[in-house]
Design a protein around this motif. Structure first.
Motif, PDB file in Angstrom:
ATOM      1  N   LYS A  31      91.326  72.077 -42.152  1.00  0.00           N
ATOM      2  CA  LYS A  31      90.452  71.023 -41.613  1.00  0.00           C
ATOM      3  C   LYS A  31      91.011  69.607 -41.792  1.00  0.00           C
ATOM      4  O   LYS A  31      90.693  68.734 -40.996  1.00  0.00           O
ATOM      5  N   ASP A  32      91.870  69.402 -42.763  1.00  0.00           N
ATOM      6  CA  ASP A  32      92.438  68.061 -42.945  1.00  0.00           C
ATOM      7  C   ASP A  32      93.574  67.767 -41.970  1.00  0.00           C
ATOM      8  O   ASP A  32      93.987  66.620 -41.806  1.00  0.00           O
ATOM      9  N   LYS A  33      94.081  68.804 -41.326  1.00  0.00           N
ATOM     10  CA  LYS A  33      95.234  68.607 -40.425  1.00  0.00           C
ATOM     11  C   LYS A  33      94.822  68.600 -38.949  1.00  0.00           C
ATOM     12  O   LYS A  33      95.584  68.190 -38.092  1.00  0.00           O
ATOM     13  N   LEU A  34      93.628  69.090 -38.657  1.00  0.00           N
ATOM     14  CA  LEU A  34      93.245  69.263 -37.252  1.00  0.00           C
ATOM     15  C   LEU A  34      92.406  68.103 -36.733  1.00  0.00           C
ATOM     16  O   LEU A  34      91.802  67.366 -37.501  1.00  0.00           O
ATOM     17  N   ASN A  35      92.362  67.976 -35.409  1.00  0.00           N
ATOM     18  CA  ASN A  35      91.454  66.995 -34.815  1.00  0.00           C
ATOM     19  C   ASN A  35      90.817  67.540 -33.544  1.00  0.00           C
ATOM     20  O   ASN A  35      91.256  68.534 -32.979  1.00  0.00           O
ATOM     21  N   LEU A  36      89.750  66.839 -33.161  1.00  0.00           N
ATOM     22  CA  LEU A  36      88.912  67.291 -32.047  1.00  0.00           C
ATOM     23  C   LEU A  36      88.718  66.099 -31.101  1.00  0.00           C
ATOM     24  O   LEU A  36      88.244  65.046 -31.539  1.00  0.00           O
ATOM     25  N   GLY A  37      89.081  66.273 -29.836  1.00  0.00           N
ATOM     26  CA  GLY A  37      88.920  65.163 -28.885  1.00  0.00           C
ATOM     27  C   GLY A  37      87.515  65.143 -28.299  1.00  0.00           C
ATOM     28  O   GLY A  37      86.853  66.170 -28.229  1.00  0.00           O
ATOM     29  N   ASN A  38      87.068  63.952 -27.894  1.00  0.00           N
ATOM     30  CA  ASN A  38      85.792  63.856 -27.179  1.00  0.00           C
ATOM     31  C   ASN A  38      85.745  62.604 -26.321  1.00  0.00           C
ATOM     32  O   ASN A  38      86.685  61.810 -26.313  1.00  0.00           O
ATOM     33  N   ALA A  39      84.634  62.439 -25.612  1.00  0.00           N
ATOM     34  CA  ALA A  39      84.507  61.308 -24.683  1.00  0.00           C
ATOM     35  C   ALA A  39      83.668  60.180 -25.282  1.00  0.00           C
ATOM     36  O   ALA A  39      83.044  59.418 -24.566  1.00  0.00           O
ATOM     37  N   GLY A  40      83.670  60.066 -26.600  1.00  0.00           N
ATOM     38  CA  GLY A  40      82.958  58.957 -27.244  1.00  0.00           C
ATOM     39  C   GLY A  40      81.603  59.371 -27.785  1.00  0.00           C
ATOM     40  O   GLY A  40      81.057  60.423 -27.417  1.00  0.00           O
ATOM     41  N   LEU A  41      81.073  58.512 -28.639  1.00  0.00           N
ATOM     42  CA  LEU A  41      79.802  58.773 -29.312  1.00  0.00           C
ATOM     43  C   LEU A  41      78.676  59.042 -28.317  1.00  0.00           C
ATOM     44  O   LEU A  41      78.392  58.203 -27.458  1.00  0.00           O
ATOM     45  N   GLY A  42      78.067  60.205 -28.423  1.00  0.00           N
ATOM     46  CA  GLY A  42      76.940  60.524 -27.544  1.00  0.00           C
ATOM     47  C   GLY A  42      77.345  61.293 -26.303  1.00  0.00           C
ATOM     48  O   GLY A  42      76.483  61.767 -25.566  1.00  0.00           O
ATOM     49  N   ALA A  43      78.659  61.416 -26.060  1.00  0.00           N
ATOM     50  CA  ALA A  43      79.100  62.218 -24.911  1.00  0.00           C
ATOM     51  C   ALA A  43      78.792  63.688 -25.213  1.00  0.00           C
ATOM     52  O   ALA A  43      78.661  64.084 -26.375  1.00  0.00           O
ATOM     53  N   ALA A  44      78.709  64.489 -24.178  1.00  0.00           N
ATOM     54  CA  ALA A  44      78.412  65.909 -24.369  1.00  0.00           C
ATOM     55  C   ALA A  44      79.468  66.564 -25.255  1.00  0.00           C
ATOM     56  O   ALA A  44      79.154  67.393 -26.112  1.00  0.00           O
TER      57      ALA A  44
END
Ligand code: ASP
Length: 323
Positions: A147-160
């Motif tokens: 978990k310290d090495k991985l990341n998760l992309g998204n479309a910003g706070l509140g995006a689906a």
């Protein structure tokens, strides 16, 4: 005398604006999309704009006003001239913004005329091709371990994508770093380029990439498998019971848009959600157009209010917000 003159002037103004509303639309209409071009909201909006243009006999053009999880576009349309030429399409993010953004400069409940709901879109959990796990069970173990090495992309706070990612992390009890983009189209580019590891995104953005093998997929957020992605198991059937996320969408106009204009927009939206080409085009991408009775002002108003009430305690409990 002065009073009578004022009265006459205001009646005249009313008459003129009524006549203008009757003629509506006489020029192209802008439909603001609160995320980057090429992403799920944009794809749905462009398909809708095609049919709405036919219905209204004027071009409905897309304007991508991306940033801050969709709040920049929402704010712009809340403050736009209420003449029916500036509209907004937005998703669940309209309901989560009041709890997430402490300094929100618009009010979803008072600043808009609602046109109606458009479509519901399921999501998928996907990863870059090089990620080792081959199924959900392996993914959960892998994320917990790394978990310290991985990341998760998204479309910003509140995006689906943000909400779905939060739900996923809370289900597997592993918090990983999230990286916001102006939309999941640029996040998808980053995922395929290996700059981010994971993403939860709508099928309107992921179907083509899954089918062509450009991303890894771990499951859909639906109760049943999605016909256009029938080879992909649901998260629920792999043991993640109740993990169901469907992203609803609505169309909004600024508060004060004349009633005859709203009536024309509602009629055009109702015809659009029943249009066979619209239904099949978005259906191929896993999305489902709403029924005619949901493409109404009342339906969107009721749904939005219920969603704001539903998300507020969840977001407060999670302690996520933007100043
Ligand atoms: N709808 C996407 C999301 O909320 C963003 C986008 O359309 O790009 O994640």
């Amino acid at each position: 005398m002065v009073y009578r003159l004022t009265l006459c002037m205001s009646s005249l103004l009313l008459l003129v604006s009524g006549a203008v509303a009757q003629e509506y639309p006489t020029r192209q209409i802008s439909l603001a999309v609160p995320f980057a071009a090429g992403g799920p909201t944009d794809t749905l909006a462009r398909n809708l704009a095609l049919v709405m243009s036919q219905q209204l006999k004027q071009q409905v053009v897309i304007e991508n006003v991306a940033g801050a999880g969709g709040t920049i576009a929402s704010n712009r349309i809340a403050k736009a001239k209420p003449d029916g030429y500036s509209l907004l399409i937005h998703h669940i993010g309209m309901a989560t913004a009041p709890a997430l953004y402490r300094k929100l400069s618009f009010n979803p409940l008072t600043d808009y005329e609602y046109i109606g709901q458009v479509a519901d879109v399921p999501m998928t959990v996907i990863a870059k091709l090089g990620l080792p796990p081959d199924n959900l069970t392996e993914l959960i173990a892998y994320v917990k371990k790394n978990k310290d090495k991985l990341n998760l992309g998204n479309a910003g706070l509140g995006a689906a994508s943000h909400l779905c990612g939060l739900l996923f992390m809370s289900r597997i009890e592993a918090d990983i770093v999230t990286i916001p983009y102006n939309g999941t189209a640029p996040a998808m580019t980053a995922l395929m380029g290996g700059q981010i590891d994971l993403m939860c995104d709508q099928t309107t953005n992921t179907t083509a990439q899954i089918k062509s093998g450009r991303v890894k997929v771990y499951g859909t957020t639906t109760q049943q498998r999605i016909p256009s992605l029938s080879m992909v198991p649901t998260l629920a059937e792999q043991g993640m019971k109740g993990f169901e996320v469907s992203v609803w969408h609505g169309v909004y106009a600024p508060k004060g848009t004349p009633k005859p204009v709203i009536d024309k927009l509602v009629a055009a939206l109702q015809a659009s959600v029943q249009d066979a080409t619209f239904k099949s085009r978005i259906g191929e991408l896993g999305a489902q157009a709403v029924s005619k009775d949901k493409a109404t002002q009342e339906s969107l108003a009721i749904h939005l209010k219920a969603e704001i009430a539903k998300w507020e305690p969840i977001i407060k409990k999670a302690g996520v917000y933007a100043d």
